[in-house]
Design a protein around this motif. Structure first.
Motif, PDB file in Angstrom:
ATOM      1  N   PHE A  80       0.697  -0.962   0.061  1.00 13.02           N
ATOM      2  CA  PHE A  80       0.103   0.156   0.027  1.00 13.02           C
ATOM      3  C   PHE A  80       1.001   1.349   0.034  1.00 13.02           C
ATOM      4  CE2 PHE A  80      -2.386  -3.372   1.975  1.00 13.02           C
ATOM      5  CZ  PHE A  80      -3.719  -3.400   1.741  1.00 13.02           C
ATOM      6  N   GLY A 125       0.627   5.976  -0.365  1.00  7.85           N
ATOM      7  CA  GLY A 125      -0.141   7.192  -0.488  1.00  7.85           C
ATOM      8  C   GLY A 125       0.475   8.147   0.116  1.00  7.85           C
ATOM      9  N   THR A 147      -0.782  11.403   2.431  1.00 13.40           N
ATOM     10  CA  THR A 147      -1.884  11.537   3.420  1.00 13.40           C
ATOM     11  C   THR A 147      -1.745  12.779   4.295  1.00 13.40           C
ATOM     12  OG1 THR A 147      -2.338   9.244   3.454  1.00 13.40           O
ATOM     13  CG2 THR A 147      -3.571  10.725   5.078  1.00 13.40           C
ATOM     14  N   ARG A 203      -6.259   7.913   5.501  1.00 11.96           N
ATOM     15  CA  ARG A 203      -6.588   6.981   4.182  1.00 11.96           C
ATOM     16  C   ARG A 203      -6.758   5.505   4.510  1.00 11.96           C
ATOM     17  NH1 ARG A 203      -3.735   7.307  -1.441  1.00 11.96           N
ATOM     18  NH2 ARG A 203      -4.428   5.363  -2.526  1.00 11.96           N
ATOM     19  N   THR A 204      -7.937   5.118   3.828  1.00 15.82           N
ATOM     20  CA  THR A 204      -8.207   3.670   4.082  1.00 15.82           C
ATOM     21  C   THR A 204      -8.380   2.768   2.538  1.00 15.82           C
ATOM     22  OG1 THR A 204      -9.655   3.802   5.885  1.00 15.82           O
ATOM     23  CG2 THR A 204      -9.996   1.882   4.891  1.00 15.82           C
ATOM     24  N   ASP A 205      -7.731   1.794   2.235  1.00 24.20           N
ATOM     25  CA  ASP A 205      -7.614   0.847   1.194  1.00 24.20           C
ATOM     26  C   ASP A 205      -7.941  -0.279   1.433  1.00 24.20           C
ATOM     27  OD1 ASP A 205      -6.751   3.079  -0.737  1.00 24.20           O
ATOM     28  OD2 ASP A 205      -4.830   3.014   0.069  1.00 24.20           O
ATOM     29  N   THR A 206      -8.408  -1.228   0.569  1.00 25.27           N
ATOM     30  CA  THR A 206      -8.640  -2.558   0.856  1.00 25.27           C
ATOM     31  C   THR A 206      -8.261  -3.285  -0.558  1.00 25.27           C
ATOM     32  OG1 THR A 206     -10.686  -2.109   2.094  1.00 25.27           O
ATOM     33  CG2 THR A 206     -10.515  -4.295   1.039  1.00 25.27           C
ATOM     34  N   HIS A 207      -7.614  -4.427  -0.204  1.00 26.85           N
ATOM     35  CA  HIS A 207      -7.192  -5.197  -1.417  1.00 26.85           C
ATOM     36  C   HIS A 207      -7.902  -6.409  -1.358  1.00 26.85           C
ATOM     37  CE1 HIS A 207      -3.066  -2.890  -2.049  1.00 26.85           C
ATOM     38  NE2 HIS A 207      -4.170  -2.201  -2.287  1.00 26.85           N
ATOM     39  N   THR A 218      -7.620  -4.756   4.775  1.00 30.44           N
ATOM     40  CA  THR A 218      -8.044  -3.309   4.688  1.00 30.44           C
ATOM     41  C   THR A 218      -6.941  -2.672   5.612  1.00 30.44           C
ATOM     42  OG1 THR A 218     -10.274  -3.834   4.386  1.00 30.44           O
ATOM     43  CG2 THR A 218      -9.805  -1.638   5.291  1.00 30.44           C
ATOM     44  N   THR A 262      -6.027   1.225   7.266  1.00 30.06           N
ATOM     45  CA  THR A 262      -6.047   2.491   7.463  1.00 30.06           C
ATOM     46  C   THR A 262      -4.713   3.251   8.162  1.00 30.06           C
ATOM     47  OG1 THR A 262      -8.416   2.214   7.853  1.00 30.06           O
ATOM     48  CG2 THR A 262      -7.590   4.331   8.499  1.00 30.06           C
TER      49      THR A 262
END
Length: 166
Positions: free
Chosen positions: A47, A49, A51, A57-61, A84, A86
């Motif tokens: 991940f 980013g 921020t 920031r939240t990402d899900t793979h 997930t 964050t």
């Protein structure tokens, strides 16, 4: 007329002061970060980013896997191995960044299971949740955080620094 002039001067001064205060506020700092997911010594996900401090920031793979099961070694049901993450920069300076990290994962037990008659069973998924309220990361250096210590090992490698601002 005199009262109108005084009100106009007061309003103009208040407006000027508000603009001056807004210009004196420091710009919001942004943090560039990378997070690598390492399972049993191998990187399995990543991940990254930029921020703003105080934001998240939240990402899900997702990774869907299907295993061959049964005595005929036929494809069995699929499992969604989701992750997930964050990341929230709490503070940042030229020397270090402090991040709050929340994580929820579905991982598989690596142990091969069988029925009493020797037929393959699919690995069992399990939920893992981890939270770090303030991981200190020296500017531009990798830091490790162990999430699961065995079966499988799961480690996050995190790197962060102040983002270049224009």
């Amino acid at each position: 007329m005199w009262k109108t002039s005084v009100v106009a001067v007061m309003f103009g001064t208040a407006s000027f002061m508000t603009q001056a205060q807004a210009q004196q506020r420091p710009a919001q700092q942004s943090v560039q970060w990378q997070l690598q997911v390492v399972s049993d010594g191998q990187q399995v996900d990543a991940f990254d980013g930029t921020t703003t401090v105080g934001q998240a920031r939240t990402d899900t793979h997702h990774r869907v896997v299907t295993h061959n099961v049964g005595c005929k070694d036929a494809p069995g049901g699929s499992i969604d191995l989701s992750r997930t993450v964050t990341v929230s920069p709490l503070q940042a300076s030229a020397t270090d960044v402090t991040l709050a990290i929340e994580s929820q994962e579905t991982i598989e037990d690596p142990t091969a299971r069988q029925t009493d008659t020797g037929c393959k069973l699919p690995p069992q998924p399990r939920q893992v949740a981890a939270s770090h309220p303030g991981l200190a990361v020296p500017n531009g250096q990798w830091v490790t955080w162990t999430i699961v210590d065995r079966n499988p090992t799961l480690v996050y490698r995190i790197k962060a620094s102040l983002a270049n601002t224009p």
